[in-house]
Enzyme design. Structure first.
Site, mmCIF file in Angstrom:
data_model
loop_
_atom_site.group_PDB
_atom_site.id
_atom_site.type_symbol
_atom_site.label_atom_id
_atom_site.label_comp_id
_atom_site.label_asym_id
_atom_site.label_seq_id
_atom_site.Cartn_x
_atom_site.Cartn_y
_atom_site.Cartn_z
ATOM 1 N N GLU A 176 -16.442 -0.874 -18.671
ATOM 2 C CA GLU A 176 -17.809 -0.385 -18.796
ATOM 3 C C GLU A 176 -17.920 0.340 -20.132
ATOM 4 O OE1 GLU A 176 -19.231 1.678 -15.287
ATOM 5 O OE2 GLU A 176 -18.346 0.136 -14.028
ATOM 6 N N ASP A 202 -29.086 -12.023 -6.795
ATOM 7 C CA ASP A 202 -28.691 -10.767 -6.161
ATOM 8 C C ASP A 202 -29.614 -10.531 -4.969
ATOM 9 O OD1 ASP A 202 -26.858 -8.193 -7.337
ATOM 10 O OD2 ASP A 202 -28.316 -7.702 -5.767
ATOM 11 N N CYS A 237 -13.552 1.101 -10.219
ATOM 12 C CA CYS A 237 -12.424 0.148 -10.249
ATOM 13 C C CYS A 237 -11.073 0.805 -9.993
ATOM 14 C CB CYS A 237 -12.413 -0.583 -11.589
ATOM 15 S SG CYS A 237 -13.967 -1.425 -11.911
ATOM 16 N N THR A 261 -16.379 -5.204 -4.396
ATOM 17 C CA THR A 261 -15.375 -5.121 -3.332
ATOM 18 C C THR A 261 -15.011 -3.643 -3.172
ATOM 19 O OG1 THR A 261 -13.666 -5.568 -5.002
ATOM 20 C CG2 THR A 261 -14.388 -7.424 -3.673
ATOM 21 N N ARG A 316 -19.705 6.382 -9.786
ATOM 22 C CA ARG A 316 -18.828 6.066 -8.653
ATOM 23 C C ARG A 316 -17.478 6.759 -8.843
ATOM 24 N NH1 ARG A 316 -18.954 -0.309 -8.637
ATOM 25 N NH2 ARG A 316 -19.109 0.107 -10.871
ATOM 26 N N LYS A 364 -17.114 8.173 -17.212
ATOM 27 C CA LYS A 364 -16.628 8.114 -18.590
ATOM 28 C C LYS A 364 -17.848 7.996 -19.499
ATOM 29 C CE LYS A 364 -15.792 3.178 -19.260
ATOM 30 N NZ LYS A 364 -14.788 2.194 -19.618
HETATM 31 C C1 UGA Z 1 -11.225 -0.501 -15.813
HETATM 32 C C2 UGA Z 1 -10.226 -1.284 -16.690
HETATM 33 O O1 UGA Z 1 -9.938 -0.531 -17.866
HETATM 34 C C3 UGA Z 1 -10.802 -2.642 -17.069
HETATM 35 O O2 UGA Z 1 -9.858 -3.385 -17.815
HETATM 36 C C4 UGA Z 1 -11.164 -3.397 -15.776
HETATM 37 O O3 UGA Z 1 -11.741 -4.664 -16.057
HETATM 38 C C5 UGA Z 1 -12.153 -2.567 -14.980
HETATM 39 O O4 UGA Z 1 -11.583 -1.288 -14.674
HETATM 40 C C6 UGA Z 1 -12.467 -3.310 -13.726
HETATM 41 O O5 UGA Z 1 -11.584 -3.438 -12.871
HETATM 42 O O6 UGA Z 1 -13.562 -3.875 -13.607
HETATM 43 P P1 UGA Z 1 -13.426 0.919 -16.351
HETATM 44 O O7 UGA Z 1 -13.498 1.219 -14.895
HETATM 45 O O8 UGA Z 1 -14.672 0.509 -17.073
HETATM 46 O O9 UGA Z 1 -12.375 -0.265 -16.628
HETATM 47 O O10 UGA Z 1 -12.890 2.231 -17.050
HETATM 48 P P2 UGA Z 1 -11.639 2.656 -17.950
HETATM 49 O O11 UGA Z 1 -12.000 2.612 -19.367
HETATM 50 O O12 UGA Z 1 -10.419 1.961 -17.512
HETATM 51 O O13 UGA Z 1 -11.529 4.196 -17.541
HETATM 52 C C7 UGA Z 1 -11.238 4.546 -16.177
HETATM 53 C C8 UGA Z 1 -11.125 6.026 -16.030
HETATM 54 O O14 UGA Z 1 -9.931 6.487 -16.636
HETATM 55 C C9 UGA Z 1 -12.256 6.842 -16.637
HETATM 56 O O15 UGA Z 1 -12.641 7.827 -15.713
HETATM 57 C C10 UGA Z 1 -11.631 7.458 -17.871
HETATM 58 O O16 UGA Z 1 -12.211 8.659 -18.226
HETATM 59 C C11 UGA Z 1 -10.201 7.642 -17.407
HETATM 60 N N1 UGA Z 1 -9.213 7.718 -18.507
HETATM 61 C C12 UGA Z 1 -9.038 6.670 -19.345
HETATM 62 C C13 UGA Z 1 -8.437 8.862 -18.672
HETATM 63 O O17 UGA Z 1 -8.569 9.837 -17.904
HETATM 64 N N2 UGA Z 1 -7.520 8.915 -19.693
HETATM 65 C C14 UGA Z 1 -7.336 7.881 -20.534
HETATM 66 O O18 UGA Z 1 -6.471 8.000 -21.435
HETATM 67 C C15 UGA Z 1 -8.118 6.736 -20.375
#
Ligand code: UGA
Length: 437
Positions: free
Chosen positions: A152, A30, A264, A85, A334, A327
């Site tokens: 995450e 890194d 993401c 990215t 971010r 979350k």
């Molecule tokens: C997301 C994807 O779920 C992963 O599969 C992917 O690999 C990752 O992006 C990535 O591209 O690297 P992540 O960003 O860790 O993962 O978070 P999520 O668990 O998807 O949650 C995203 C957001 O949606 C959070 O703010 C969460 O609070 C919100 N969320 C999730 C809701 O508002 N309602 C739901 O029912 C579920």
């Protein structure tokens, strides 16, 4: 196998540590010296459950090392590109600067037959361009696109036991050696019959962005239903339960609330829409703009609820914001809806005091104007309103009766629909969820 991982953020650091845990010899590179120093000492530079243990054991075993020196990748057979990215400033498209500089920087140290495996989320077409770059430089190395689906908070588990593997491989006779190398990297997961999709570059790139687009759409769908519920007196959480029993729909990712954030989903749907526009197919994913708008409207809805509870006179009101991370089980802020709402309330003149089990330091760095308090009891003390914006276990488990004596006004906005509305109301609180009567 000897592996290198370029970029040691939320994705790369976990990938490097997990690969070492599986028995590979891994060097993580890194440009950030502080991050590398922490990782090399076996310490996680961010919060991710299970990562500190993996780093400590990997470094102690001698199989895991970190450096800023790119020449350390020499001798590795597979080089993972795991740099960020982010969204370009003032545009929707993804900024590929870090991906391109990582590939440029690694070229002088590649040996013929090495495999460069892209993990970063990129616009479709990027892999073909990077493969050409490797060829033009006469590196003799191959390129594969091997997207990552880790969440995450569950990153270690998702990397060691992924729910599927996707290999985007070059066309023609280069397929076999590239596939063999990836099969050796992922021998552990493959031995457990993890589903594997072997495909071309474009499909592999699109699998990743379409998965995130689908998840974002699912969340915005239920948040759109919440908007309708709010004008009809319906309850979106019961609606989600009821439609979720249909196995074709499923209950997961149907939690209505303040919406999605993070590094993401928001930037990926914007980058996807921008790339589709470039390809002349903007209309195919035009709905993603609506998905984004619905999502951002939910943040404003929370702000409006709080402001309205004071009859519009929010100036000087003490608002306790519970949650800053995008979350739970993450310190990532971010594009966090929670932090966005906190900053907006502060901008409207509220006396905001914010708390979060892990994300305070990250939030303070970006928004020093907010007041932060790590102790939950102190944060809510004297509050005129409490707003729950990240569903940490610590917040879900709050005893509404015990909290009653600490606040000035027992008013709570449950921005994640994660509290027991009946219990809070029974304790004497005015409870307001999202999309709930
Ligand atoms: C997301 C994807 O779920 C992963 O599969 C992917 O690999 C990752 O992006 C990535 O591209 O690297 P992540 O960003 O860790 O993962 O978070 P999520 O668990 O998807 O949650 C995203 C957001 O949606 C959070 O703010 C969460 O609070 C919100 N969320 C999730 C809701 O508002 N309602 C739901 O029912 C579920």
């Amino acid at each position: 196998m000897k592996l290198s991982v370029i970029g040691c953020g939320y994705l790369g650091a976990v990938h490097a540590a997990a690969m070492a845990e599986l028995g590979h010899e891994v060097v993580g590179i890194d440009v950030d010296e502080n991050k590398v120093r922490a990782l090399a000492a076996g310490t996680a530079p961010f919060f991710e459950p299970g990562l500190p243990e993996l780093l400590a054991s990997g470094v102690a075993s001698g199989r895991l090392s970190f450096t800023t020196d790119m020449s350390a990748v020499k001798g590795a057979q597979v080089h993972f590109i795991a740099v960020g990215t982010p969204q370009k400033k003032g545009e929707n498209a993804a900024d590929l600067t870090y991906v391109d500089s990582a590939v440029d920087a690694i070229i002088p140290f590649l040996s013929p037959g090495d495999l460069v495996a892209g993990k970063s989320t990129v616009p479709v077409g990027t892999a073909a361009r990077l493969a050409q770059k490797l060829d033009d430089a006469g590196s003799g190395a191959m390129l594969a696109w091997n997207p990552e689906f880790l969440r995450e908070g569950f990153a270690v588990e998702d990397t060691i036991s992924p729910d599927r593997l996707v290999y985007g491989l070059p066309a023609g006779d280069q397929t076999a050696p590239a596939r063999e190398l990836l099969d050796t990297v992922y021998a552990n997961a493959l031995s457990r019959e993890t589903p594997l999709v072997v495909t071309d570059y474009a499909t592999a790139e699109l699998v990743k962005v379409s998965a995130n687009a689908f998840l974002a759409t699912k969340i915005s769908f239920i948040n759109a239903m919440a908007e309708i519920a709010e004008v009809t007196g319906a309850d979106v959480t019961q609606l989600a339960d009821a439609i979720g029993y249909d196995a074709r729909i499923g209950r997961r990712f149907l939690n209505a609330g303040v919406g999605f954030g993070g590094g993401c989903l928001p930037k990926d749907i914007r980058a996807f829409a921008a790339r589709a526009d470039e390809l002349g197919r903007g209309e195919s994913v035009a709905f993603l703009k609506e998905v984004d708008s619905i999502n951002l409207r939910r943040r404003q809805r929370v702000v409006d609820l709080v402001v309205d509870s004071f009859g519009g006179a929010i100036f000087g009101k003490r608002v306790a914001v519970l949650g800053l991370a995008f979350k739970p089980d993450s310190d990532d802020i971010r594009d966090s809806p929670a932090l966005d709402v906190a900053v907006t309330l502060k901008g409207l003149g509220a006396d905001v005091i914010a708390t979060d089990p892990e994300a305070i330091e990250n939030a303070r760095r970006v928004h020093p104007q907010l007041a932060y308090e790590s102790d939950l009891q102190t944060a809510v003390s004297g509050a005129d309103a409490i707003v729950v914006l990240t569903e940490w276990k610590q917040f879900r488990q709050i005893d509404p009766v015990a909290l009653l004596g600490t606040v000035t006004t027992p008013y709570v906005v449950d921005g994640r629909n994660c509290l027991d509305a009946v219990a809070w109301r029974a304790a004497g609180w005015t409870y307001q969820g999202l999309g709930r009567p």
